[in-house]
Design a protein around this motif. Structure first.
Motif, PDB file in Angstrom:
ATOM      1  N   PRO A 166      35.292  41.956  84.323  1.00  0.00           N
ATOM      2  CA  PRO A 166      36.356  42.942  84.125  1.00  0.00           C
ATOM      3  C   PRO A 166      37.127  43.184  85.423  1.00  0.00           C
ATOM      4  N   VAL A 167      38.438  43.076  85.358  1.00  0.00           N
ATOM      5  CA  VAL A 167      39.306  43.338  86.506  1.00  0.00           C
ATOM      6  C   VAL A 167      40.541  44.085  86.003  1.00  0.00           C
ATOM      7  N   GLU A 168      41.297  44.641  86.934  1.00  0.00           N
ATOM      8  CA  GLU A 168      42.562  45.272  86.566  1.00  0.00           C
ATOM      9  C   GLU A 168      43.594  44.160  86.406  1.00  0.00           C
ATOM     10  N   THR A 169      43.879  43.815  85.166  1.00  0.00           N
ATOM     11  CA  THR A 169      44.712  42.654  84.868  1.00  0.00           C
ATOM     12  C   THR A 169      46.198  42.964  85.017  1.00  0.00           C
ATOM     13  N   VAL A 170      46.862  42.149  85.829  1.00  0.00           N
ATOM     14  CA  VAL A 170      48.308  42.262  86.033  1.00  0.00           C
ATOM     15  C   VAL A 170      49.036  41.122  85.321  1.00  0.00           C
ATOM     16  N   ASP A 171      48.465  39.909  85.408  1.00  0.00           N
ATOM     17  CA  ASP A 171      49.140  38.731  84.854  1.00  0.00           C
ATOM     18  C   ASP A 171      48.100  37.645  84.595  1.00  0.00           C
ATOM     19  N   THR A 172      47.976  37.211  83.347  1.00  0.00           N
ATOM     20  CA  THR A 172      46.984  36.180  83.008  1.00  0.00           C
ATOM     21  C   THR A 172      47.536  34.766  83.164  1.00  0.00           C
ATOM     22  N   THR A 173      48.796  34.626  83.559  1.00  0.00           N
ATOM     23  CA  THR A 173      49.404  33.300  83.708  1.00  0.00           C
ATOM     24  C   THR A 173      48.585  32.441  84.679  1.00  0.00           C
ATOM     25  N   GLY A 174      48.201  31.261  84.243  1.00  0.00           N
ATOM     26  CA  GLY A 174      47.473  30.339  85.102  1.00  0.00           C
ATOM     27  C   GLY A 174      45.973  30.543  85.142  1.00  0.00           C
ATOM     28  N   ALA A 175      45.456  31.544  84.429  1.00  0.00           N
ATOM     29  CA  ALA A 175      44.014  31.808  84.488  1.00  0.00           C
ATOM     30  C   ALA A 175      43.199  30.619  83.992  1.00  0.00           C
ATOM     31  N   GLY A 176      43.684  29.970  82.934  1.00  0.00           N
ATOM     32  CA  GLY A 176      42.975  28.806  82.418  1.00  0.00           C
ATOM     33  C   GLY A 176      42.969  27.653  83.405  1.00  0.00           C
ATOM     34  N   VAL A 178      43.235  27.859  86.649  1.00  0.00           N
ATOM     35  CA  VAL A 178      42.371  28.238  87.768  1.00  0.00           C
ATOM     36  C   VAL A 178      40.891  28.107  87.368  1.00  0.00           C
ATOM     37  N   PHE A 179      40.587  28.427  86.119  1.00  0.00           N
ATOM     38  CA  PHE A 179      39.228  28.243  85.606  1.00  0.00           C
ATOM     39  C   PHE A 179      38.808  26.781  85.748  1.00  0.00           C
ATOM     40  N   ALA A 204      38.998  32.755  87.856  1.00  0.00           N
ATOM     41  CA  ALA A 204      40.034  33.049  86.865  1.00  0.00           C
ATOM     42  C   ALA A 204      40.318  34.547  86.781  1.00  0.00           C
ATOM     43  N   ALA A 205      39.263  35.352  86.810  1.00  0.00           N
ATOM     44  CA  ALA A 205      39.442  36.805  86.739  1.00  0.00           C
ATOM     45  C   ALA A 205      40.197  37.326  87.955  1.00  0.00           C
ATOM     46  N   MET A 206      39.837  36.838  89.141  1.00  0.00           N
ATOM     47  CA  MET A 206      40.482  37.299  90.358  1.00  0.00           C
ATOM     48  C   MET A 206      41.963  36.930  90.384  1.00  0.00           C
ATOM     49  N   LYS A 207      42.294  35.755  89.866  1.00  0.00           N
ATOM     50  CA  LYS A 207      43.689  35.336  89.804  1.00  0.00           C
ATOM     51  C   LYS A 207      44.545  36.312  89.009  1.00  0.00           C
ATOM     52  N   CYS A 208      43.962  36.926  87.978  1.00  0.00           N
ATOM     53  CA  CYS A 208      44.718  37.809  87.076  1.00  0.00           C
ATOM     54  C   CYS A 208      45.129  39.130  87.719  1.00  0.00           C
ATOM     55  N   ARG A 209      44.671  39.402  88.924  1.00  0.00           N
ATOM     56  CA  ARG A 209      44.953  40.689  89.558  1.00  0.00           C
ATOM     57  C   ARG A 209      46.320  40.747  90.239  1.00  0.00           C
ATOM     58  N   LYS A 210      47.016  39.601  90.289  1.00  0.00           N
ATOM     59  CA  LYS A 210      48.340  39.573  90.918  1.00  0.00           C
ATOM     60  C   LYS A 210      49.348  38.903  90.002  1.00  0.00           C
ATOM     61  N   GLY A 212      52.124  36.342  88.948  1.00  0.00           N
ATOM     62  CA  GLY A 212      52.462  34.962  89.294  1.00  0.00           C
ATOM     63  C   GLY A 212      51.323  34.008  89.012  1.00  0.00           C
ATOM     64  N   GLY A 213      51.676  32.759  88.724  1.00  0.00           N
ATOM     65  CA  GLY A 213      50.666  31.776  88.378  1.00  0.00           C
ATOM     66  C   GLY A 213      49.771  31.358  89.530  1.00  0.00           C
ATOM     67  N   ARG A 214      50.264  31.471  90.779  1.00  0.00           N
ATOM     68  CA  ARG A 214      49.484  31.006  91.921  1.00  0.00           C
ATOM     69  C   ARG A 214      49.209  32.085  92.963  1.00  0.00           C
ATOM     70  N   ALA A 215      49.964  33.165  92.909  1.00  0.00           N
ATOM     71  CA  ALA A 215      49.848  34.195  93.958  1.00  0.00           C
ATOM     72  C   ALA A 215      48.452  34.800  94.051  1.00  0.00           C
ATOM     73  N   GLY A 216      47.777  34.913  92.928  1.00  0.00           N
ATOM     74  CA  GLY A 216      46.475  35.581  92.940  1.00  0.00           C
ATOM     75  C   GLY A 216      45.280  34.677  93.130  1.00  0.00           C
ATOM     76  N   ILE A 217      45.495  33.376  93.326  1.00  0.00           N
ATOM     77  CA  ILE A 217      44.360  32.461  93.470  1.00  0.00           C
ATOM     78  C   ILE A 217      43.577  32.832  94.731  1.00  0.00           C
ATOM     79  N   PRO A 218      42.284  33.148  94.594  1.00  0.00           N
ATOM     80  CA  PRO A 218      41.513  33.614  95.747  1.00  0.00           C
ATOM     81  C   PRO A 218      41.017  32.469  96.625  1.00  0.00           C
TER      82      PRO A 218
END
Length: 232
Positions: A166-176, A178-179, A204-210, A212-218
């Motif tokens: 569970p995370v505070e989801t901003v944008d799920t774009t690209g989560a798959g 990144v998974f 994948a979860a961490m990516k969803c916190r920002k 954009g498709g790539r901005a949140g990649i940890p």
């Protein structure tokens, strides 16, 4: 611009083919602020798909893994066959059942598919019965991603369920996407399958916190810290 952005992220682009008088695929993505889910408006590419003769002559020499999504059917099947002969593992990113997708999946060591892909094959939220379907189809290790409900992995007779973080989801774009990257990293590190899927889920979860498709990649260290804090 696409090529330069890949270079800046450390991606080797020597295999990238440029077509003259053609446009790359583009997308406009609308985000639902209340849930972070998205709707994608596509403009498909105008160029021809990659051709087999455009692959390097020594393909896939030097590769540790081959990831395919089946969008370019002929060259994907050719690439999977070449990798299999060379003893290089192959993963299929299966978004939906397209022409040639099932044939390609049978050539792959790993199939990581969306819920839409699974439903087209008979998935009805019952891992037990779907496990039989995976074996009947002749797939290797298969993981089905289920969004906020996590994922289910089928490895022989074993069924592994992994909850989503569970995370505070901003944008799920690209989560798959990144998974898949996290999954591949775990496999290349030769981690147990359970740890590999858990790592991929965290990335994948961490990516969803920002946005954009790539901005949140940890970074790797950020994922390790994230998992350490949530160790059971």
């Amino acid at each position: 611009a696409i090529r330069q952005s890949l270079i800046e992220d450390g991606v080797d682009v020597t295999g990238l083919v440029k077509r003259s008088n053609a446009s790359s695929q583009t997308a406009f993505i609308a985000i639902d602020k209340s849930m972070g889910t998205r709707t994608i408006f596509w403009k498909r590419p105008t160029s021809d798909p990659l051709r087999m003769e455009e692959l390097p002559k020594d393909f896939p020499r030097g590769a540790d893994f081959l990831l395919l999504d089946g969008l370019m059917k002929d060259v994907s099947l050719f690439g999977a066959q070449k990798a299999k002969k060379a003893g290089i593992p192959v993963m299929l990113d299966a978004g939906r059942v397209r022409e040639g997708m099932l044939e390609l999946a049978r050539l792959c060591d790993y199939v990581v598919g969306s819920e839409e892909f699974a439903r087209e094959l008979g998935w009805k939220d019952d891992p037990g019965s779907f496990s039989q379907e995976v074996r009947k189809l002749g797939f290797g290790i298969t993981t089905i991603t289920l969004g906020t409900r996590g994922s289910v992995t089928f490895a022989g007779d074993e069924v592994l369920s992994c909850p989503a973080f569970p995370v505070e989801t901003v944008d799920t774009t690209g989560a798959g996407d990144v998974f898949h990257g996290g999954y591949l990293y775990g496999l290349l590190q030769k981690w147990p399958l359970k740890d590999t899927v858990r790592f991929a889920s965290a990335v994948a979860a961490m990516k969803c916190r920002k946005l954009g498709g790539r901005a949140g990649i940890p970074s790797l260290s950020e994922v390790q810290q994230f998992l350490h804090e949530r160790a059971s």
